[in-house]
Each structure stands twice: as structure tokens, then as C-alpha cells.
Design an enzyme around this catalytic site. Structure first.
Site, short mmCIF file in Angstrom:
data_model
loop_
_atom_site.label_atom_id
_atom_site.label_comp_id
_atom_site.label_asym_id
_atom_site.label_seq_id
_atom_site.Cartn_x
_atom_site.Cartn_y
_atom_site.Cartn_z
N ARG A 124 -24.02 44.01 21.13
CA ARG A 124 -23.99 43.83 19.69
C ARG A 124 -25.18 43.68 19.32
O ARG A 124 -25.64 42.51 19.41
CB ARG A 124 -22.95 42.98 19.07
CG ARG A 124 -22.97 42.77 17.38
CD ARG A 124 -22.64 44.13 16.70
NE ARG A 124 -22.70 43.85 15.32
CZ ARG A 124 -23.85 43.81 14.35
NH1 ARG A 124 -24.89 44.18 14.84
NH2 ARG A 124 -23.57 43.60 13.33
N HIS A 127 -29.04 40.27 15.19
CA HIS A 127 -29.03 40.50 13.76
C HIS A 127 -28.46 39.21 13.24
O HIS A 127 -28.45 38.10 14.05
CB HIS A 127 -27.66 41.60 13.47
CG HIS A 127 -26.26 40.93 14.04
ND1 HIS A 127 -25.88 40.93 15.11
CD2 HIS A 127 -25.29 40.41 13.30
CE1 HIS A 127 -24.65 40.23 15.15
NE2 HIS A 127 -24.25 39.96 14.04
N HIS A 129 -26.66 37.52 9.30
CA HIS A 129 -25.97 37.67 8.08
C HIS A 129 -25.85 36.57 7.17
O HIS A 129 -26.14 35.41 7.54
CB HIS A 129 -24.83 38.64 8.27
CG HIS A 129 -23.89 38.21 9.53
ND1 HIS A 129 -23.17 36.96 9.66
CD2 HIS A 129 -23.82 38.81 10.73
CE1 HIS A 129 -22.83 36.86 11.00
NE2 HIS A 129 -23.22 38.04 11.57
N GLU A 133 -20.27 32.87 11.03
CA GLU A 133 -19.49 33.53 11.98
C GLU A 133 -18.61 32.99 12.91
O GLU A 133 -19.38 32.11 13.81
CB GLU A 133 -20.35 34.73 12.69
CG GLU A 133 -19.67 35.51 13.78
CD GLU A 133 -20.49 36.43 14.43
OE1 GLU A 133 -21.33 37.00 13.82
OE2 GLU A 133 -20.27 36.89 15.50
N HIS A 172 -28.45 36.01 15.95
CA HIS A 172 -27.46 36.06 17.16
C HIS A 172 -27.51 37.27 17.71
O HIS A 172 -27.81 38.51 17.13
CB HIS A 172 -26.46 35.49 17.20
CG HIS A 172 -25.59 36.17 15.79
ND1 HIS A 172 -25.75 35.53 14.64
CD2 HIS A 172 -24.60 36.97 15.81
CE1 HIS A 172 -24.91 36.10 13.52
NE2 HIS A 172 -24.17 37.06 14.48
N GLU A 195 -19.19 43.41 8.88
CA GLU A 195 -19.64 43.84 10.23
C GLU A 195 -20.57 45.10 10.00
O GLU A 195 -21.44 45.32 10.66
CB GLU A 195 -18.65 43.70 10.95
CG GLU A 195 -19.50 43.85 12.59
CD GLU A 195 -20.20 42.69 12.97
OE1 GLU A 195 -20.25 41.42 12.19
OE2 GLU A 195 -20.64 42.66 14.08
MN MN Z 1 -22.84 38.47 13.70
#
Ligand code: MN
Ligand code: MN
Length: 417
Positions: A124, A127, A129, A133, A172, A195
Site C-alpha cells: 500500500r 501516503h 491523510h 488511522e 506511512h 481509502e
Molecule cells: Mn493510511
């Protein structure tokens, strides 16, 4: 064998009665069920209960308490059941994700949920946000990386029963490890977080002039000639090397974060532990970085009941992991509804609304609940009544004080204790 209950008493009273409605309504009154007009199958003749269709038996069989609600249910509550099981899956090479945000689940304004799978080596991408999380691992192994607000890096491997927590804005990444990657559920502390709409490192690179990138990184423009022009989001990478090597490689002169961003929830000493199961807690008093999310891992044995209780400080968002059960939710009005849950489902209870969970299956029921709060808080109905003058309680409930005196006194969490 089902336990002796008012519901069964009522059903027994109604059995075989052609004039079921009238007779069982009378019984309902006897047992303190005041609903007017009386509700539930036990108060209805067969014709009034039949459902000529259309029907989807496979789906309706999953929800016996919706199809045939207890006679004690009353009024309307916002839908408090949702599921990842029928959420759209975004599949890419390296893994997949599906989510349930407030757009899909109106009641859930404090959390949105993401269920993600990463293959071994699946990444993943880097990124960040706007929401914090919180996540729980439910399968396999995963490596997380994060950088804190003082430039202190953190790399760790997690397994089933472990958590991670990344404060809002902290950058992360996640990567599935061998032998078979991982699966986990993320809870963002914002019902609208998605997401599918995060700040991606590849997007920023692709949309920054090469001359600016060159100046920023002190490198030739040529360096950036092969960057991807579309984001990666999830992609298949190669499995990383040993953890210790990765930790050594990212070391910074800023040092290491004072508290870990990962935590073993399944490894903590239970907050409640008896023959009906366990409750395990992780909040900011133990999992220090988790300032906005408190969590409770609940294991309920077959026949066990998560006692009637509520949470004074936050809504409860639930992810049902194993087994099956039903939850009854009570709110002012009165408004009471009962719903059935299976693995992959999501439940939600508003702050201060009373609720219980009963294991209706033959195996352990496991669910994790999260609260948008720094500290886990719970009020037990039986504990409250046990620590209120019994004569006062007796006058409310018309129960012999000698019987009230035998009610549980120390918030057992799970019953029978
Ligand atoms: Mn994340
Ligand atoms: Mn609860």
C-alpha cells in the site's frame, strides 16, 4: 436448550392458540411488556406473520431477528448493521481493499472502515491523510513504516491480533510479508474518510515540475524520467529483508519515537475474564500514541452474553471477526431493535445507547469495538443497580430486594460469570 426467558414464556403462552393475538397480548402485559399495540410474532395470528414475497431466502436467513423481531423490540432506530461482505472490492495487482464510509452507513459519523488484503510483497503505497488511522490485523504478517512529526522513523512487523495507529497527517506505508501476506481492518476516526482518496507520493511526484523536483532533492532532472505518471495505490513489490536491517537503514539523527505505533491487543491482560469470555482493552493509557481511538477486543463463549451496558463518552464502531451473535440496542423513546451479525459485518451504537451482545453460535464470538476517545469507558447496568440503594431499585422494578441483592456487583462484563 434455550434459556428460560420472558420471550419463551410468552411464546409458550401463545403456542397453539388460534386467537394468538389476544391471548399473548395479555401475557405480554403480565410480563411487563407494555407495547401498544403489541408487537412481534407471538402477538400475531399466522396470517399476519406470513411473508408472501418477493423473498431472498439466502439473505433473509442471515437475519432471524429482523425477520422475526423479539416482541420487546419497539420503534425505529437508524440502521446499525452494515458489512464489508457486500462492499465493492477494488482489486489491483498486490492486493485489494473495500470500504464502508458514512456515505454507505449513515449512522457511522465517527468512523469509516476499510478492509484490506495485501499479498506477500504487496505494497500500500507511501501516503498520508486527514484522519487518524487505527487498524487491527486479522491474518498473516505486515510491515508498517511511519515518520512522526519530529522526523523520527518507525518500522515494525505486525501479526494477527496486533494494532497500529497513525495520527492524522503522519506519512506511512504497509506491506504484506511472507508466507501469504496479510489482511486487516482500518478504522479512520472520521466517518467520511476514504481509502480511495488519500495523499499519494506518486501523485505528487507526477504533478510537480521536474525542475522543482530536481531542486528539491538536489538531483539532476534526469533522475525523475521514469517516475510513474499514474498513482500506484496498491501494487506488487518484492518482499522486504529482515526487520532489523530495515530499522537500521531508516535510523535518523532525530532519534526514535518515544512510543511505539504498534501494539499487541490480543496479548494484553484481559480487563474482564470469566467463563463466558474476555474483554481486552487498548487505549491511550496503554497504547500511548492512540490518542483518538480506544479499542476493546471482545471474546464471547457460546451461550455467553456481553452484559447490558453503555459507553458514556463515545459511539461504538464494531468489526465482527469470528462466530456469530445478535445485538440488542436500546435508546430513548423507547426505541429498541435487535439485529444479527456474522464475520465481516460492522455494527454501530450511538454514545450512551444501551446494548448487549449474545453469542448465538456454537463457537467463540470475537469482535473488536473502537471508540473515538482517548480512554475506554463503560457503564454496566447491573453494576449501577447493585450500587444503588436496593429499596430504591426495588420500588422501580417491583423485584424483591433479596433477589436484587444477588445481581452481579462488579460489572462482570460477560455473563454467566
Ligand atoms: Mn493510511
Ligand atoms: Mn459496548
Amino acid at each position: 436448550m434455550e434459556s428460560f426467558s420472558r420471550r419463551n414464556m410468552l411464546a409458550a403462552g401463545a403456542a397453539g392458540a388460534a386467537l394468538a393475538a389476544a391471548s399473548s397480548a395479555a401475557h405480554a402485559a403480565t410480563f411487563g411488556n407494555p407495547d401498544e399495540p403489541p408487537q412481534g410474532k407471538i402477538n400475531a395470528n399466522p396470517g399476519s406473520f406470513r411473508d408472501p414475497g418477493p423473498q431472498n431466502p439466502a439473505l433473509s436467513s442471515q437475519f432471524p431477528d429482523a425477520v422475526d423481531p423479539p416482541a420487546t423490540d419497539i420503534g425505529d432506530l437508524a440502521q446499525f448493521w452494515s458489512s464489508f461482505n457486500n462492499a465493492h472490492k477494488r482489486v489491483q495487482n498486490g492486493g485489494w481493499a473495500r470500504q464502508v464510509t458514512q456515505a454507505d452507513f449513515a449512522i457511522s459519523d465517527t468512523f469509516s472502515g476499510v478492509n484490506m488484503r495485501l499479498a506477500a510483497g504487496g505494497i500500500r503505497e507511501l501516503h498520508w491523510h486527514l484522519a487518524a488511522e487505527w487498524a487491527i490485523m486479522t491474518y498473516g504478517h505486515c510491515r508498517v513504516t511511519v515518520l512522526d512529526q519530529k522526523g523520527r522513523p518507525y518500522v515494525q512487523d505486525v501479526k494477527e491480533g496486533d494494532l497500529w495507529y497513525f495520527p492524522a497527517g503522519f506519512p506511512h506505508s504497509l506491506q504484506g510479508l511472507g508466507p501469504d501476506g496479510c489482511e486487516f481492518v482500518i478504522a479512520f476516526d472520521d466517518g467520511n474518510a476514504s481509502e480511495f482518496n488519500t495523499l499519494l507520493v506518486t501523485d505528487w511526484f507526477a504533478h510537480t515540475p521536474p525542475a522543482i523536483l530536481a531542486k528539491n532533492f538536489g538531483a539532476a532532472e534526469e533522475t525523475f524520467k521514469s517516475i510513474p505518471l499514474n498513482d500506484l495505490w496498491i501494487f506488487q513489490g518484492k518482499e522486504p529483508g529482515p526487520l532489523a536491517e530495515a530499522q537500521a537503514a531508516v535510523a535518523s539523527s532525530a532519534g526514535s519515537p518515544p512510543f511505539p505505533f504498534t501494539f499487541s491487543l490480543s496479548g494484553v491482560k484481559p480487563f474482564r475474564d470469566n467463563k463466558s469470555g474476555t474483554l481486552q482493552i487498548a487505549d491511550s493509557t496503554s497504547f500511548n500514541v492512540s490518542k483518538t481511538v480506544a479499542a476493546a477486543l471482545q471474546t464471547i463463549k457460546p451461550g455467553g452474553l456481553r452484559e447490558l451496558h453503555w459507553h458514556p463518552n463515545a459511539d461504538e464502531w464494531q468489526y465482527w471477526i469470528k462466530g456469530e451473535g445478535r445485538m440488542g440496542v436500546f435508546n430513548a423513546g423507547p426505541r429498541v431493535q435487535t439485529q444479527d451479525f456474522k464475520p465481516g459485518d460492522i455494527g454501530y451504537v450511538k454514545r450512551a445507547a444501551g446494548h448487549y451482545i449474545e453469542n448465538t453460535g456454537t463457537t467463540d464470538l470475537v469482535l473488536v469495538a473502537v471508540f473515538r476517545a482517548a480512554e475506554y469507558q463503560e457503564v454496566s447496568l447491573s453494576d449501577w443497580l447493585a450500587h444503588t440503594p436496593l429499596e430504591l431499585v426495588a420500588q422501580h422494578l417491583n423485584i424483591d430486594p433479596a433477589v436484587l441483592a444477588k445481581f452481579p456487583k462488579d460489572a462482570p462484563g460477560l455473563m454467566p460469570a
